[in-house]
Design an enzyme around this catalytic site. Structure first.
Site, PDB file in Angstrom:
ATOM      1  N   ARG A  50       0.863  -1.187   0.000  1.00 29.98           N
ATOM      2  CA  ARG A  50       0.000   0.000   0.000  1.00 29.98           C
ATOM      3  C   ARG A  50       0.900   1.237   0.000  1.00 29.98           C
ATOM      4  NH1 ARG A  50      -3.260  -2.045   4.996  1.00 29.98           N
ATOM      5  NH2 ARG A  50      -1.142  -2.766   5.330  1.00 29.98           N
ATOM      6  N   ASP A  52       2.398   4.846  -0.194  1.00 33.13           N
ATOM      7  CA  ASP A  52       1.888   6.128   0.319  1.00 33.13           C
ATOM      8  C   ASP A  52       1.722   7.166  -0.787  1.00 33.13           C
ATOM      9  OD1 ASP A  52       1.472   6.053   3.056  1.00 33.13           O
ATOM     10  OD2 ASP A  52       3.632   6.084   3.462  1.00 33.13           O
ATOM     11  N   TYR A 111      12.469  -2.251  -2.534  1.00 30.08           N
ATOM     12  CA  TYR A 111      12.269  -0.822  -2.755  1.00 30.08           C
ATOM     13  C   TYR A 111      13.586  -0.197  -3.200  1.00 30.08           C
ATOM     14  CZ  TYR A 111       7.668  -0.650  -0.489  1.00 30.08           C
ATOM     15  OH  TYR A 111       6.337  -0.818  -0.172  1.00 30.08           O
ATOM     16  N   ARG A 203      11.703   5.113   4.178  1.00 26.01           N
ATOM     17  CA  ARG A 203      11.924   6.573   4.203  1.00 26.01           C
ATOM     18  C   ARG A 203      12.571   7.021   5.505  1.00 26.01           C
ATOM     19  NH1 ARG A 203       6.146   8.753   2.560  1.00 26.01           N
ATOM     20  NH2 ARG A 203       7.148  10.738   3.118  1.00 26.01           N
TER      21      ARG A 203
END
Lengths: 250, 250
Positions: A50, A52, A111, A203
């Site tokens: 999911r 952001d 990622y 992040r």
């Protein structure tokens, strides 16, 4: 009814994120609208991650059930045609069994986080990288990253709104790649791999590593931040625009 | 008064091109407005290459004369600050002599043309590549490109509005690079180098080479198109969004 696995690329910029929300356009809603335009069916498209608001994908995976008799190639073509001009592309579609679930069957996620270090703002890569006006030391970044690899309680790198049952995760890889492009700047790429991540984990790790890359923190301080198990012990959250979900494995 | 050489990056998408025009925003006008905001001087910024509407740059060079006593670092910072939010970045500024002219002193120009071959439209690279829905054969592209290298009359690859005195140019290099990115597609990069180019020359060469890469034309047909010395003998013009001015040498 048949289930299709979709591999997706999108520019996260114009979206409130993957998940359908009332406050703006989502990738999930765009896909569901395209399915409806293709076959008139109201369905839920399930995504593996999911992502952001503003987060990109070059290898998001989703699945969708379609009643209409069709095939994977037609599904990919039709969804691409019906999503125009939204910056979402179905890169591949594949018929899968009913036991396949994009989110719950996933065994790994990768990622990429892109940082552009140079004095001037990005023009060609705006919205695609985190612009950092100082240079960062790739060796220091890797030394900091090495402190995070492995099985840990990642509470210090977890968003307050994270809904995961446990803050413990196994970070399989956190690799720093650097490309010196002369006047175009130094691009740092952070490659992260794990079975799953906490909300904002990548992040928050990148925002912390930046401190190490700038020489403000020692790698040892990363270990101390991890051991503190509280969010305020680690660095700030790096912006969404540098983050890409690149691969989901099953 | 001092003259400054500027190295520039820009996203050509929102501009009518390098050159100041009445019908929309230009890169030149954006720079001149930033110079005015910095020092109150009305000047002409001279560019090495007059890139067309939508053409990008990662290494355009320009020069500007400034009366105010300042230095190159301040000029770069000030122009970057005053151009916000236009997607133009001054990558470097350097004080040069009055005999330096961005356009007339240039001894070489390099362009990059990016093609993305895959069935679905680009999402992350939209506006940055030419999307070609078929795969192209890199070896065939190179065989076609080899027919264009050298000193020739390039009339077949020259826009009708081209103002060059002669259609003869020496093409020093036309190199095909290919990167297979799996589901993300095959990216073809065409690297072109010459002292100077005719108007639309790179885009017309790329549009012609695509026919060879697709198997519609043989490399021999490229030679025949060149020898015909008329525009209609060659292939269509490739779109602006794949083209980048990457380097100007002096």
């Amino acid at each position: 009814m048949a289930r299709y696995k979709l591999t997706l690329e999108y520019d996260g910029g114009p979206f409130v994120g993957w998940q359908r929300q009332d406050n703006g356009p989502s990738v999930q809603a765009a896909l569901e609208a395209a399915v409806f335009r293709f076959c008139g069916e109201r369905t839920t498209v399930q995504g593996a991650g999911r992502t952001d608001t503003g987060v990109h994908a070059s290898g998001q995976v989703a699945h969708v059930d379609i009643e209409k008799t069709t095939d994977a190639t037609t599904v990919a073509k039709a969804l691409n045609a019906h999503m125009k001009p939204a910056p979402i592309a179905v890169l591949a579609a594949e018929a899968v069994g009913q036991d396949f679930h994009a989110r719950f069957s996933a065994t790994g996620r990768r990622y990429l986080y892109r940082i552009l270090c140079r004095p001037s703002r990005p023009a060609l890569l705006r919205g695609r990288v985190w612009w950092v006006p100082q240079t960062l030391d790739p060796a220091a970044l890797q030394a900091g990253a090495d402190r995070l690899i492995g099985h840990h309680d990642f509470s210090s790198f977890r968003a307050s709104e994270c809904q995961a049952a446990s803050p413990e995760k196994t970070l399989d890889a956190l690799r720093i790649e650097s490309r010196d492009r002369g006047l175009d700047g130094l691009e740092i790429r952070v490659h992260a791999a794990a079975r799953s991540f906490l909300h904002h984990q990548v992040r928050n790790m990148v925002g912390t590593l930046r401190l190490v890359g700038q020489g403000k923190w020692s790698p040892e301080q990363v270990t101390r931040a991890l051991q503190a198990k509280e969010r305020r012990a680690a660095g700030p959250t790096a912006p969404a625009e540098g983050l890409y979900l690149t691969e989901v494995t099953y």
